[in-house]
Design an enzyme around this catalytic site. Structure first.
Site, PDB file in Angstrom:
ATOM      1  N   GLU A  89       0.824  -1.212   0.000  1.00 20.48           N
ATOM      2  CA  GLU A  89       0.000   0.000   0.000  1.00 20.48           C
ATOM      3  C   GLU A  89       0.861   1.266   0.000  1.00 20.48           C
ATOM      4  O   GLU A  89       0.516   2.249  -0.660  1.00 20.48           O
ATOM      5  CB  GLU A  89      -0.952  -0.004   1.204  1.00 20.48           C
ATOM      6  CG  GLU A  89      -2.052  -1.038   1.137  1.00 20.48           C
ATOM      7  CD  GLU A  89      -2.963  -0.875  -0.064  1.00 20.48           C
ATOM      8  OE1 GLU A  89      -3.003   0.221  -0.651  1.00 20.48           O
ATOM      9  OE2 GLU A  89      -3.647  -1.851  -0.427  1.00 20.48           O
ATOM     10  N   LEU A 149      11.117   4.395  -7.160  1.00 18.87           N
ATOM     11  CA  LEU A 149       9.731   4.551  -6.718  1.00 18.87           C
ATOM     12  C   LEU A 149       9.396   6.000  -6.376  1.00 18.87           C
ATOM     13  O   LEU A 149       8.234   6.392  -6.375  1.00 18.87           O
ATOM     14  CB  LEU A 149       9.453   3.665  -5.490  1.00 18.87           C
ATOM     15  CG  LEU A 149       9.197   2.189  -5.775  1.00 18.87           C
ATOM     16  CD1 LEU A 149       9.212   1.386  -4.488  1.00 18.87           C
ATOM     17  CD2 LEU A 149       7.867   2.007  -6.491  1.00 18.87           C
ATOM     18  N   GLY A 150      10.414   6.789  -6.057  1.00 18.86           N
ATOM     19  CA  GLY A 150      10.185   8.190  -5.725  1.00 18.86           C
ATOM     20  C   GLY A 150       9.568   8.382  -4.351  1.00 18.86           C
ATOM     21  O   GLY A 150       9.284   7.419  -3.634  1.00 18.86           O
ATOM     22  N   TYR A 151       9.358   9.655  -3.977  1.00 14.45           N
ATOM     23  CA  TYR A 151       8.774   9.991  -2.675  1.00 14.45           C
ATOM     24  C   TYR A 151       9.477   9.193  -1.564  1.00 14.45           C
ATOM     25  O   TYR A 151       8.858   8.411  -0.840  1.00 14.45           O
ATOM     26  CB  TYR A 151       7.270   9.717  -2.670  1.00 14.45           C
ATOM     27  CG  TYR A 151       6.506  10.520  -3.691  1.00 14.45           C
ATOM     28  CD1 TYR A 151       6.026  11.791  -3.396  1.00 14.45           C
ATOM     29  CD2 TYR A 151       6.283  10.011  -4.971  1.00 14.45           C
ATOM     30  CE1 TYR A 151       5.323  12.542  -4.340  1.00 14.45           C
ATOM     31  CE2 TYR A 151       5.581  10.756  -5.923  1.00 14.45           C
ATOM     32  CZ  TYR A 151       5.111  12.009  -5.605  1.00 14.45           C
ATOM     33  OH  TYR A 151       4.423  12.738  -6.535  1.00 14.45           O
ATOM     34  N   CYS A 210     -13.871   1.800 -13.499  1.00 15.09           N
ATOM     35  CA  CYS A 210     -14.282   3.193 -13.250  1.00 15.09           C
ATOM     36  C   CYS A 210     -13.032   4.066 -13.257  1.00 15.09           C
ATOM     37  O   CYS A 210     -12.671   4.700 -12.267  1.00 15.09           O
ATOM     38  CB  CYS A 210     -15.021   3.267 -11.916  1.00 15.09           C
ATOM     39  SG  CYS A 210     -16.087   4.700 -11.716  1.00 15.09           S
ATOM     40  N   ASP A 227      -9.250   5.438  -0.859  1.00 16.06           N
ATOM     41  CA  ASP A 227      -8.183   6.072  -1.636  1.00 16.06           C
ATOM     42  C   ASP A 227      -8.814   6.802  -2.827  1.00 16.06           C
ATOM     43  O   ASP A 227     -10.038   6.946  -2.915  1.00 16.06           O
ATOM     44  CB  ASP A 227      -7.147   5.045  -2.095  1.00 16.06           C
ATOM     45  CG  ASP A 227      -7.693   4.061  -3.120  1.00 16.06           C
ATOM     46  OD1 ASP A 227      -8.925   4.046  -3.366  1.00 16.06           O
ATOM     47  OD2 ASP A 227      -6.890   3.298  -3.699  1.00 16.06           O
ATOM     48  N   TYR A 262      -6.290   5.841   5.220  1.00 17.63           N
ATOM     49  CA  TYR A 262      -6.442   4.859   4.145  1.00 17.63           C
ATOM     50  C   TYR A 262      -5.577   3.621   4.397  1.00 17.63           C
ATOM     51  O   TYR A 262      -6.063   2.484   4.337  1.00 17.63           O
ATOM     52  CB  TYR A 262      -6.084   5.467   2.789  1.00 17.63           C
ATOM     53  CG  TYR A 262      -5.851   4.397   1.761  1.00 17.63           C
ATOM     54  CD1 TYR A 262      -6.919   3.654   1.275  1.00 17.63           C
ATOM     55  CD2 TYR A 262      -4.567   4.064   1.340  1.00 17.63           C
ATOM     56  CE1 TYR A 262      -6.728   2.624   0.375  1.00 17.63           C
ATOM     57  CE2 TYR A 262      -4.367   3.033   0.438  1.00 17.63           C
ATOM     58  CZ  TYR A 262      -5.443   2.319  -0.035  1.00 17.63           C
ATOM     59  OH  TYR A 262      -5.239   1.286  -0.903  1.00 17.63           O
TER      60      TYR A 262
END
Length: 354
Positions: free
Chosen positions: A40, A83-85, A195, A141, A123
């Site tokens: 997650e 992956l960054g962040y 969706c 999310d 979340y």
């Protein structure tokens, strides 16, 4: 029941659809709270298909919370490279230390206690609690927000905390006690596969379209409503790939701020001419032999956009120390030990030419 309330009738067809079409993912159906947590966190701002190899590599090296808690920072950053962040994985390690110290190395089976851990918001706590521990709490999310606002034609700004809180409450009222994890994952899967956020939603294959007010009215693409973000600031930079034939010049970024503690190519604010670049390279204590321009690149952060021009500079073999905290790193050494953020991704291939 308010027209903007999620109908309980969606539960059965949604679960039936999910059990028939759910994707085979390396963290799914493992009854492993650690796997759920890692996946997650990785999935925030990253697509599922891109996450798979990172997840497998991460779990192979750090198979449990104890190993995450004691992993050296350099290795941890290298495992997360691409992956960054990077603050996400730093917070994961801080939380892992909390878990080892306070919960005997196991993620607590309690929503509020999960929320108390570093880097775990509502979340992620909901995902862990429902998927790994079958606690009937929602996990809302971006995918879930999109699905619910279309189902209910909710015209409110989903970036507002009150709106998210109200949607959580609505889902809490209908979440099945016996299958909370499947229900949450079904909503996420519906948002990811049917969706969808960009382009037209695939309403023809939606298992709950008969309960969807936006589908019935033909206004699917009007939802969700989201206030426009402030425009990002633009920052022009010049990136320098400086090599001596076997090694490349790198520098470790400061321990705080953007891309903290990661490694980078020398780079300067603003666009430099060839003459300015060569002068700067000499100031580093190097003797440039030739220079060539590399393709332009850009990288978008949440609040800023880097627009980069770049040069590759070959220099004579180093004799003495580099200035300004720069150092030469060999190709294999860089691949194994130094995490270079994806902001410089367009220029990583030139490391092979060192």
């Amino acid at each position: 029941m308010s027209e903007q309330t999620v109908k309980k009738e969606i539960v059965e067809p949604l679960l039936t659809w999910y059990n028939a079409v759910k994707r085979n993912l390396p963290w799914r159906d493992k009854d492993n709270a650690y796997y759920t947590w890692v996946s997650e966190i990785m999935l925030q701002q990253t697509r599922v298909e891109a996450v798979k190899p990172y997840f497998n590599r991460f779990i192979s090296r750090l198979p449990d919370i104890q190993s995450l808690a004691i992993c050296p920072e350099e290795e941890l950053m290298k495992l997360w490279e691409g992956l960054g962040y990077y603050s996400r994985v730093r917070n994961m390690q801080k939380a892992a230390i909390q878990i080892v110290e306070q919960y005997d190395g196991h993620l607590p089976k309690d929503f509020e206690k999960l929320l108390s851990l570093k880097g775990i918001g509502r979340y992620t706590a909901g995902a862990i609690a429902s998927i790994a521990y079958r606690i009937p709490v929602p996990a809302v999310d971006g995918n879930v927000l999109r699905v619910v606002t279309r189902l209910t034609e909710n015209p409110q700004d989903i970036m507002k905390t009150a709106v998210r809180t109200e949607i959580e409450k609505q889902l809490s009222d209908i979440i099945p006690v016996l299958a909370p994890g499947d229900f949450n994952q079904a909503l996420m899967e519906l948002g990811a596969m049917v969706c969808v956020p960009s382009g037209s939603p695939k309403c023809n294959i939606c298992p709950v379209k008969e309960f969807c007010r936006a589908y019935i009215s033909g206004h699917q693409e009007a939802y969700p409503v989201k206030a426009k973000k402030k425009s990002r600031s633009i920052e022009e930079r010049t990136v320098l790939v400086i090599q001596d034939g076997c090694c490349t010049v790198l520098r470790k970024r400061p321990g705080k701020g953007l891309l903290a503690g990661l490694y980078e190519f020398p780079n300067r604010l603003g666009y430099y001419s060839r003459t300015q670049v060569l002068s700067y390279v000499r100031d580093l204590g190097l003797d440039p032999l030739y220079i060539r321009e590399l393709p332009d690149s850009k990288h978008i952060f949440s609040h800023i956009e880097w627009r980069m021009k770049a040069y590759q500079i070959k220099v004579a073999s180093l004799d003495g120390e580099l200035t300004q905290d720069f150092f030469f790193a060999g190709r294999e050494e860089t691949q194994q030990h130094y995490a270079i953020p994806s902001a410089f991704g367009a220029y990583l291939k030139y490391l092979r030419e060192a």
